[in-house]
Design a protein around this motif. Structure first.
Motif, PDB file in Angstrom:
ATOM      1  N   GLY A 103       0.801  -1.214   0.000  1.00  0.00           N
ATOM      2  CA  GLY A 103       0.000   0.000   0.000  1.00  0.00           C
ATOM      3  C   GLY A 103       0.836   1.267   0.000  1.00  0.00           C
ATOM      4  N   GLU A 104       0.359   2.248   0.746  1.00  0.00           N
ATOM      5  CA  GLU A 104       1.000   3.559   0.783  1.00  0.00           C
ATOM      6  C   GLU A 104       2.411   3.476   1.351  1.00  0.00           C
ATOM      7  OE1 GLU A 104       0.279   8.043   2.647  1.00  0.00           O
ATOM      8  OE2 GLU A 104      -1.137   6.421   3.072  1.00  0.00           O
ATOM      9  N   ILE A 105       2.612   2.633   2.363  1.00  0.00           N
ATOM     10  CA  ILE A 105       3.939   2.519   2.973  1.00  0.00           C
ATOM     11  C   ILE A 105       4.950   2.005   1.945  1.00  0.00           C
ATOM     12  CG2 ILE A 105       5.280   1.299   4.729  1.00  0.00           C
ATOM     13  CD1 ILE A 105       2.878   1.400   6.524  1.00  0.00           C
ATOM     14  N   ALA A 106       4.553   1.001   1.165  1.00  0.00           N
ATOM     15  CA  ALA A 106       5.451   0.481   0.136  1.00  0.00           C
ATOM     16  C   ALA A 106       5.738   1.545  -0.924  1.00  0.00           C
ATOM     17  CB  ALA A 106       4.847  -0.765  -0.505  1.00  0.00           C
ATOM     18  N   ALA A 107       4.723   2.330  -1.290  1.00  0.00           N
ATOM     19  CA  ALA A 107       4.909   3.366  -2.311  1.00  0.00           C
ATOM     20  C   ALA A 107       5.821   4.483  -1.816  1.00  0.00           C
ATOM     21  CB  ALA A 107       3.558   3.931  -2.725  1.00  0.00           C
TER      22      ALA A 107
END
Length: 231
Positions: A152-156
């Motif tokens: 999700g956002e953390i990976a991005a």
């Protein structure tokens, strides 16, 4: 003067025998106590909801330890069996739709369900690997349990340089009931061959109980840390 070594030797033998007996009895006593406490805890939750006519303790003059726990296991298994068919899925879906309309309840339910689905999923690799990361500063290594890949956002946000991030759980010693959720680059994580159970023993014992390790280390851990380059 000659009796002093004999007295010291006798005292040493008595101390060694006591410590040996303590090593044998203490784990056994703690295991029995924890098991017995868990059975009574489960019975205290389940038995009050059993009708008197279906409770065998209503007809007997003694309690049956574990009856509530056994009944709970049977009920959970039966609910899981019924939840796989069409009618069961419909009931579960309808119940979830009601919970999703409740502002506070839906947040707790969704979070709890997601955690259980992730941990109990058969094909999930969550907390099945143990590794080391440099913490709290370079040159100092801490034991961690690998949770999953960052999503999700953390990976991005964290994978802007193209390197994958891994979520790990850093538990304290000697009681690993709390800790830190950390996201580290995959190249900074050194996977170990020990099992999560061995990692927990090492953590709880503060390094005193070290799992056995053979010199013939497998190359699977290295491949998992640094994936081979694509050709």
């Amino acid at each position: 003067m000659n009796d002093r070594p004999d007295r010291i030797s006798l005292a040493t033998r008595i101390r060694n025998n006591f410590l040996t007996g303590l090593i044998i009895c203490a784990p056994l006593a703690i295991t029995i106590w924890l098991t017995w406490s868990f059975i009574h805890w489960a019975d205290s939750w389940v038995k009050p909801y059993i009708p008197s006519r279906y409770n065998p303790e209503s007809y007997l003059k003694f309690a049956i330890p574990g009856f509530g726990l056994l009944l709970a296991l049977v009920a959970i298994t039966l609910i899981g069996f019924l939840g796989k068919n069409l009618i069961g899925r419909s009931i579960v879906g309808y119940s979830e739709s009601i919970l999703n309309r409740m502002p506070l309840v839906r947040t707790v339910y969704k979070s709890t369900k997601q955690i259980f689905e992730t941990v109990l999923k058969e094909q999930s690799s969550s907390f099945k690997r143990v590794g080391l990361i440099e913490f709290p500063h370079p040159g100092t290594w801490a034991l961690v349990f690998v949770s999953t890949d960052a999503r999700g956002e953390i990976a991005a946000k964290l994978s802007e340089n193209g390197e994958e991030m891994v979520a790990v759980f850093l538990a304290p010693t000697p009681v690993p009931t709390a800790g830190f959720l950390m996201f580290v680059p995959r190249s900074k994580l050194r996977l170990l061959d020990m099992s999560p159970e061995e990692g927990i023993k090492l953590l709880i014992s503060a390094g005193l109980v070290t799992p056995e390790y053979t010199a013939a280390a497998t190359s699977d851990a290295a491949n998992a840390v640094t994936p081979p380059a694509e050709t």
